[in-house]
Scaffold this motif. Structure first.
Motif, PDB file in Angstrom:
ATOM      1  N   TYR A   1     -62.115  16.464   2.048  1.00 26.38           N
ATOM      2  CA  TYR A   1     -63.124  16.051   1.077  1.00 26.38           C
ATOM      3  C   TYR A   1     -64.504  16.065   1.739  1.00 26.38           C
ATOM      4  CZ  TYR A   1     -62.686  11.631   3.589  1.00 26.38           C
ATOM      5  OH  TYR A   1     -62.648  10.679   4.579  1.00 26.38           O
ATOM      6  N   ASP A   2     -65.525  16.257   0.908  1.00 26.20           N
ATOM      7  CA  ASP A   2     -66.910  16.304   1.400  1.00 26.20           C
ATOM      8  C   ASP A   2     -67.121  17.360   2.481  1.00 26.20           C
ATOM      9  OD1 ASP A   2     -67.480  14.295  -0.349  1.00 26.20           O
ATOM     10  OD2 ASP A   2     -67.600  12.695   1.148  1.00 26.20           O
TER      11      ASP A   2
ATOM     12  N   THR B   1     -68.632  20.424   4.196  1.00 26.58           N
ATOM     13  CA  THR B   1     -69.980  20.963   4.015  1.00 26.58           C
ATOM     14  C   THR B   1     -70.302  22.005   5.078  1.00 26.58           C
ATOM     15  OG1 THR B   1     -70.720  18.823   3.150  1.00 26.58           O
ATOM     16  CG2 THR B   1     -72.428  20.367   3.839  1.00 26.58           C
TER      17      THR B   1
ATOM     18  N   GLU C   1     -78.091  17.944   5.916  1.00 25.42           N
ATOM     19  CA  GLU C   1     -78.430  19.220   5.316  1.00 25.42           C
ATOM     20  C   GLU C   1     -79.747  19.737   5.887  1.00 25.42           C
ATOM     21  OE1 GLU C   1     -78.488  18.945   1.135  1.00 25.42           O
ATOM     22  OE2 GLU C   1     -76.532  17.963   0.986  1.00 25.42           O
TER      23      GLU C   1
ATOM     24  N   PRO D   1     -72.203  12.401   3.851  1.00 28.25           N
ATOM     25  CA  PRO D   1     -72.248  13.865   3.878  1.00 28.25           C
ATOM     26  C   PRO D   1     -72.897  14.373   5.140  1.00 28.25           C
ATOM     27  CG  PRO D   1     -73.951  12.994   2.457  1.00 28.25           C
ATOM     28  CD  PRO D   1     -73.086  11.824   2.873  1.00 28.25           C
TER      29      PRO D   1
ATOM     30  N   THR E   1     -68.680  22.691  -5.107  1.00 30.70           N
ATOM     31  CA  THR E   1     -69.201  21.727  -6.078  1.00 30.70           C
ATOM     32  C   THR E   1     -70.719  21.775  -6.156  1.00 30.70           C
ATOM     33  OG1 THR E   1     -69.260  19.976  -4.400  1.00 30.70           O
ATOM     34  CG2 THR E   1     -67.258  20.160  -5.748  1.00 30.70           C
TER      35      THR E   1
ATOM     36  N   THR F   1     -62.999  13.417  11.108  1.00 28.41           N
ATOM     37  CA  THR F   1     -64.037  14.364  10.721  1.00 28.41           C
ATOM     38  C   THR F   1     -64.252  15.325  11.874  1.00 28.41           C
ATOM     39  OG1 THR F   1     -65.176  12.806   9.254  1.00 28.41           O
ATOM     40  CG2 THR F   1     -66.448  14.678  10.059  1.00 28.41           C
TER      41      THR F   1
ATOM     42  N   GLU G   1     -62.830  18.736  -3.243  1.00 24.89           N
ATOM     43  CA  GLU G   1     -61.686  18.120  -2.573  1.00 24.89           C
ATOM     44  C   GLU G   1     -60.442  18.971  -2.812  1.00 24.89           C
ATOM     45  OE1 GLU G   1     -60.924  14.096  -3.516  1.00 24.89           O
ATOM     46  OE2 GLU G   1     -62.855  13.363  -2.763  1.00 24.89           O
TER      47      GLU G   1
ATOM     48  N   LYS H   1     -71.288  22.695  -0.538  1.00 31.84           N
ATOM     49  CA  LYS H   1     -70.401  21.538  -0.541  1.00 31.84           C
ATOM     50  C   LYS H   1     -69.126  21.909  -1.283  1.00 31.84           C
ATOM     51  CE  LYS H   1     -74.133  18.153  -0.231  1.00 31.84           C
ATOM     52  NZ  LYS H   1     -74.759  16.927  -0.795  1.00 31.84           N
TER      53      LYS H   1
ATOM     54  N   THR I   1     -62.513   8.629  -1.282  1.00 31.25           N
ATOM     55  CA  THR I   1     -63.269   9.670  -1.961  1.00 31.25           C
ATOM     56  C   THR I   1     -64.637   9.924  -1.379  1.00 31.25           C
ATOM     57  OG1 THR I   1     -64.104   8.027  -3.533  1.00 31.25           O
ATOM     58  CG2 THR I   1     -62.105   9.224  -4.148  1.00 31.25           C
ATOM     59  N   THR I   2     -65.079   9.069  -0.446  1.00 30.49           N
ATOM     60  CA  THR I   2     -66.428   9.276   0.070  1.00 30.49           C
ATOM     61  C   THR I   2     -66.496   9.151   1.571  1.00 30.49           C
ATOM     62  OG1 THR I   2     -66.989   6.940  -0.213  1.00 30.49           O
ATOM     63  CG2 THR I   2     -67.504   8.431  -2.051  1.00 30.49           C
TER      64      THR I   2
END
Length: 305
Positions: free
Chosen positions: A256-257, A259, A76, A73, A200, A296, A219, A216, A69-70
């Motif tokens: 997920y995540d 961005t 930014e 990130p 999100t 990624t 998922e 962002k 789940t993580t």
């Protein structure tokens, strides 16, 4: 009993499993077709060459998979917010290039307003931009999420990492056809159809010259017209099946995540740079064996009008 069957039956079961997974991984990540489906098929900047177009993708099928789940990130773009200058905004409207919408008059603070500003500016890339440069692509292997028989993990990990690496050679899309074919969403006439349900968190700051937006995404697994499928180049089950030569019988991707960070010029409303970070876990079934690979994909762009 044939000599070949006697030979294969003499293998330990774990060895057979390892060989099966090795074959699937080698075909997957060694295939030019498959790797070409993950990233844009293009050429390095050269005044005598053009960029090959890619085909639009279709949505993949679903297969259940367990996904972490993580992930850290994406970096930014954060700058101190400053009040918008009404006089400067009015002057910007008068000087905005023909064909552009009126320049924004202030940084939106609500999610709906930020997404609207992003979508309107992003979609002008495929109608108004004269050139896009992909500054770099960074394809990373998230080894902690690799799932395959222990017999093959060390070999498989090194093999996958060989194909997932950073490419800092700029690539130029210098025609509208090239931009449409390669810039997210590849093969489509739009860049973003993101909705509030897809996002999100959304932030927008004003640095005096640009609006700096960060989106962002929620998922999603094998999205079809939702989530990151509305703004990213995603992997399709068709690309995976084709790239594996039919060895992969089932596949699924969980994102997920995801961005996006970008800069929008206040004077024109044009998006001048954008960075996409898309973490995922690809799960496949090949010859009856299940495996998963964490990856990624990061792409960084500069846009000219």
């Amino acid at each position: 009993m044939s000599k070949w069957k006697e030979f294969t039956d003499s293998f330990d079961k774990d060895v057979k499993t390892g060989v099966a997974i090795a074959l699937a991984v080698i075909v997957l990540f060694g295939s030019g077709n498959f790797l070409g489906g993950l990233v844009s098929k293009n050429k390095e900047i050269n005044s005598d060459t053009t960029v090959a177009e890619t085909q639009a993708t279709t949505a993949p099928t679903t297969m259940a998979t367990t996904v972490p789940t993580t992930l850290p990130p994406a970096t930014e773009a954060t700058t101190a917010a400053q009040p918008a200058n009404a006089d400067a905004s009015a002057a910007s409207d008068a000087s905005a290039p023909a064909g552009n919408a009126s320049a924004p008059t202030g940084a939106p603070t609500d999610k709906a307003g930020i997404i609207k500003l992003y979508n309107e500016s992003a979609n002008k890339i495929k109608t108004n931009a004269t050139k896009v440069v992909r500054n770099y692509e960074d394809l990373r292997h998230d080894e902690q999420y690799l799932e395959m028989p222990s017999l093959l993990k060390s070999v498989g990990s090194g093999l996958i990492s060989k194909f997932l690496k950073k490419n800092e050679t700029p690539v130029e899309y210098a025609s509208n056809a090239d931009i449409i074919a390669n810039y997210p969403v590849k093969g489509q006439n739009y860049v973003s159809q993101a909705t509030e349900a897809d996002i999100t968190d959304a932030t927008c700051t004003d640095d005096g010259t640009n609006y700096n937006i960060t989106l962002k995404f929620a998922e999603c697994t094998d999205p079809q017209g939702t989530g990151c499928a509305n703004a990213f180049n995603i992997i399709t089950s068709e690309e995976i099946a084709e790239g594996s030569g039919g060895i992969v019988s089932e596949s699924s991707v969980r994102y997920y995540d995801a961005t996006i960070t970008c800069k929008i010029d206040k004077a024109t409303g044009n998006m001048v740079s954008a960075n996409y970070v898309l973490p995922m876990v690809l799960s496949v079934k090949a010859m009856g064996i299940n495996a998963a690979v964490g990856m990624t994909f990061e792409h960084d762009y500069t846009i000219t009008y």
